[in-house]
Design a protein around this motif. Structure first.
Motif, PDB file in Angstrom:
ATOM      1  N   TRP A 289      -5.289  -0.632  -4.792  1.00  0.00           N
ATOM      2  CA  TRP A 289      -4.573  -1.577  -5.257  1.00  0.00           C
ATOM      3  C   TRP A 289      -4.155  -2.554  -5.085  1.00  0.00           C
ATOM      4  CZ3 TRP A 289       1.030  -2.430  -5.859  1.00  0.00           C
ATOM      5  CH2 TRP A 289       1.087  -2.379  -6.661  1.00  0.00           C
ATOM      6  N   ALA A 290      -3.439  -2.242  -3.316  1.00  0.00           N
ATOM      7  CA  ALA A 290      -2.794  -3.723  -2.973  1.00  0.00           C
ATOM      8  C   ALA A 290      -3.834  -4.231  -2.118  1.00  0.00           C
ATOM      9  CB  ALA A 290      -2.406  -1.982  -1.784  1.00  0.00           C
ATOM     10  N   MET A 291      -5.134  -4.001  -1.919  1.00  0.00           N
ATOM     11  CA  MET A 291      -5.872  -5.478  -1.780  1.00  0.00           C
ATOM     12  C   MET A 291      -6.348  -6.549  -3.327  1.00  0.00           C
ATOM     13  SD  MET A 291      -7.665  -4.832   1.326  1.00  0.00           S
ATOM     14  CE  MET A 291      -8.288  -4.353   2.278  1.00  0.00           C
TER      15      MET A 291
ATOM     16  N   ARG B 160      -7.657  10.630  -1.971  1.00  0.00           N
ATOM     17  CA  ARG B 160      -8.097   9.644  -3.311  1.00  0.00           C
ATOM     18  C   ARG B 160      -7.205   9.141  -3.167  1.00  0.00           C
ATOM     19  NH1 ARG B 160     -11.025  14.707  -3.956  1.00  0.00           N
ATOM     20  NH2 ARG B 160      -9.493  15.704  -4.900  1.00  0.00           N
ATOM     21  N   LEU B 161      -6.244  10.356  -3.000  1.00  0.00           N
ATOM     22  CA  LEU B 161      -4.640   8.566  -3.847  1.00  0.00           C
ATOM     23  C   LEU B 161      -4.689   7.648  -2.673  1.00  0.00           C
ATOM     24  CD1 LEU B 161      -1.858  11.363  -4.179  1.00  0.00           C
ATOM     25  CD2 LEU B 161      -3.193  10.200  -5.552  1.00  0.00           C
ATOM     26  N   VAL B 162      -4.933   8.359  -1.634  1.00  0.00           N
ATOM     27  CA  VAL B 162      -5.177   6.838  -0.315  1.00  0.00           C
ATOM     28  C   VAL B 162      -5.211   5.731  -0.727  1.00  0.00           C
ATOM     29  CG1 VAL B 162      -5.397   6.129   2.331  1.00  0.00           C
ATOM     30  CG2 VAL B 162      -4.448   8.301   1.948  1.00  0.00           C
TER      31      VAL B 162
ATOM     32  N   PHE C  97       1.034  -1.601   0.396  1.00  0.00           N
ATOM     33  CA  PHE C  97      -0.139   0.083  -0.222  1.00  0.00           C
ATOM     34  C   PHE C  97       0.830   1.324  -0.005  1.00  0.00           C
ATOM     35  CE2 PHE C  97      -1.173   2.791   3.201  1.00  0.00           C
ATOM     36  CZ  PHE C  97      -2.407   3.623   2.282  1.00  0.00           C
ATOM     37  N   TYR C  98       1.391   0.957   0.806  1.00  0.00           N
ATOM     38  CA  TYR C  98       2.954   2.760   0.977  1.00  0.00           C
ATOM     39  C   TYR C  98       3.218   2.821  -0.360  1.00  0.00           C
ATOM     40  CZ  TYR C  98       1.164   3.940   5.767  1.00  0.00           C
ATOM     41  OH  TYR C  98       0.023   4.509   6.737  1.00  0.00           O
ATOM     42  N   GLY C  99       3.862   1.187  -0.802  1.00  0.00           N
ATOM     43  CA  GLY C  99       4.890   2.024  -1.983  1.00  0.00           C
ATOM     44  C   GLY C  99       3.719   2.101  -3.204  1.00  0.00           C
ATOM     45  N   ARG C 100       2.680   1.605  -3.448  1.00  0.00           N
ATOM     46  CA  ARG C 100       1.920   2.152  -4.545  1.00  0.00           C
ATOM     47  C   ARG C 100       1.832   3.901  -4.268  1.00  0.00           C
ATOM     48  NH1 ARG C 100       0.941   2.271  -9.538  1.00  0.00           N
ATOM     49  NH2 ARG C 100      -1.242   2.240  -9.597  1.00  0.00           N
ATOM     50  N   LEU C 101       1.387   4.108  -2.907  1.00  0.00           N
ATOM     51  CA  LEU C 101       1.484   5.501  -2.075  1.00  0.00           C
ATOM     52  C   LEU C 101       2.285   5.877  -2.274  1.00  0.00           C
ATOM     53  CD1 LEU C 101      -1.137   7.693  -1.010  1.00  0.00           C
ATOM     54  CD2 LEU C 101       0.681   6.676   0.857  1.00  0.00           C
ATOM     55  N   PHE C 102       3.781   6.364  -2.490  1.00  0.00           N
ATOM     56  CA  PHE C 102       4.854   6.884  -2.797  1.00  0.00           C
ATOM     57  C   PHE C 102       5.014   7.198  -4.404  1.00  0.00           C
ATOM     58  CE2 PHE C 102       5.579   5.607   1.856  1.00  0.00           C
ATOM     59  CZ  PHE C 102       5.112   6.896   1.838  1.00  0.00           C
ATOM     60  N   THR C 103       4.820   5.901  -4.510  1.00  0.00           N
ATOM     61  CA  THR C 103       4.883   5.826  -6.565  1.00  0.00           C
ATOM     62  C   THR C 103       3.438   7.469  -7.382  1.00  0.00           C
ATOM     63  OG1 THR C 103       5.208   3.759  -6.066  1.00  0.00           O
ATOM     64  CG2 THR C 103       4.954   4.761  -8.665  1.00  0.00           C
ATOM     65  N   LEU C 104       2.089   7.020  -6.432  1.00  0.00           N
ATOM     66  CA  LEU C 104       1.000   7.684  -6.936  1.00  0.00           C
ATOM     67  C   LEU C 104       1.513   9.750  -6.659  1.00  0.00           C
ATOM     68  CD1 LEU C 104      -2.177   6.022  -6.401  1.00  0.00           C
ATOM     69  CD2 LEU C 104      -0.544   6.288  -8.050  1.00  0.00           C
ATOM     70  N   ASP C 105       2.480   9.436  -5.807  1.00  0.00           N
ATOM     71  CA  ASP C 105       2.219  10.757  -5.134  1.00  0.00           C
ATOM     72  C   ASP C 105       3.634  10.481  -4.497  1.00  0.00           C
ATOM     73  OD1 ASP C 105       3.160  13.896  -4.823  1.00  0.00           O
ATOM     74  OD2 ASP C 105       0.651  13.796  -4.414  1.00  0.00           O
ATOM     75  N   PRO C 106       5.185  11.106  -4.821  1.00  0.00           N
ATOM     76  CA  PRO C 106       6.231  11.178  -4.151  1.00  0.00           C
ATOM     77  C   PRO C 106       6.098  12.630  -2.920  1.00  0.00           C
ATOM     78  CG  PRO C 106       7.443  10.458  -6.141  1.00  0.00           C
ATOM     79  CD  PRO C 106       5.293  11.234  -6.682  1.00  0.00           C
ATOM     80  N   THR C 107       5.595  13.262  -2.838  1.00  0.00           N
ATOM     81  CA  THR C 107       5.378  14.137  -2.701  1.00  0.00           C
ATOM     82  C   THR C 107       4.929  14.580  -1.541  1.00  0.00           C
ATOM     83  OG1 THR C 107       3.699  15.204  -3.347  1.00  0.00           O
ATOM     84  CG2 THR C 107       6.009  16.056  -4.625  1.00  0.00           C
TER      85      THR C 107
END
Length: 142
Positions: free
Chosen positions: A100-102, A92-94, A27-37
């Protein structure tokens, strides 16, 4: 949420629990890929953060058919997130990263019906969090 949606969320959450650490990392890997900021918003180590997310999901999953049971916890969480710098659009990103992680973990079991159930659960959580955040900071919107 419908009784069927509650059942689906609970059932699939039980399925991911044995791999909760991995799901949280995904989940966190995907979140930081979607928005590294948004990475700087997370000050604790990510293993601890992952445990917190899974504990929150466990609480919510357990009480989905009794939202008053977790409303106060979600209110406190929403208020704390204002202090972390979370903006309304971050939710929304979360949501996108969580779904996605699920899907990655559940594979074929992540059906459109399961996805809709998780979207309903997430929207319930976020609505409560945003209401509390708005009281603190004037944040608006879903």
């Amino acid at each position: 949420m419908t009784p069927r949606q509650v059942e689906l969320v609970r059932e699939t959450f039980r399925r991911i629990l044995p791999n909760a650490v991995h799901v949280a990392a995904t989940f966190y890997g995907r979140l930081f890929t979607l928005d590294p900021t948004i990475r700087p918003l997370f000050r604790s180590d990510m293993e601890t953060q992952g445990k917190k997310v899974m504990a929150t999901l466990a609480l919510v999953t357990h009480h989905l058919d009794r939202p008053e049971q977790f409303r106060m916890a979600m209110r406190h969480l929403g208020q704390r997130h204002v202090g972390y710098g979370v903006q309304p659009e971050d939710y929304r990103l979360v949501r996108q990263a969580l779904l996605w992680a699920m899907a990655q973990e559940l594979e074929d079991a992540f059906t459109p019906e399961v996805e809709a159930a998780w979207m309903a659960a997430y929207d319930l959580i976020v609505t409560m969090m945003k209401e509390a955040a708005a009281e603190v900071s004037g944040h608006r919107g879903l």
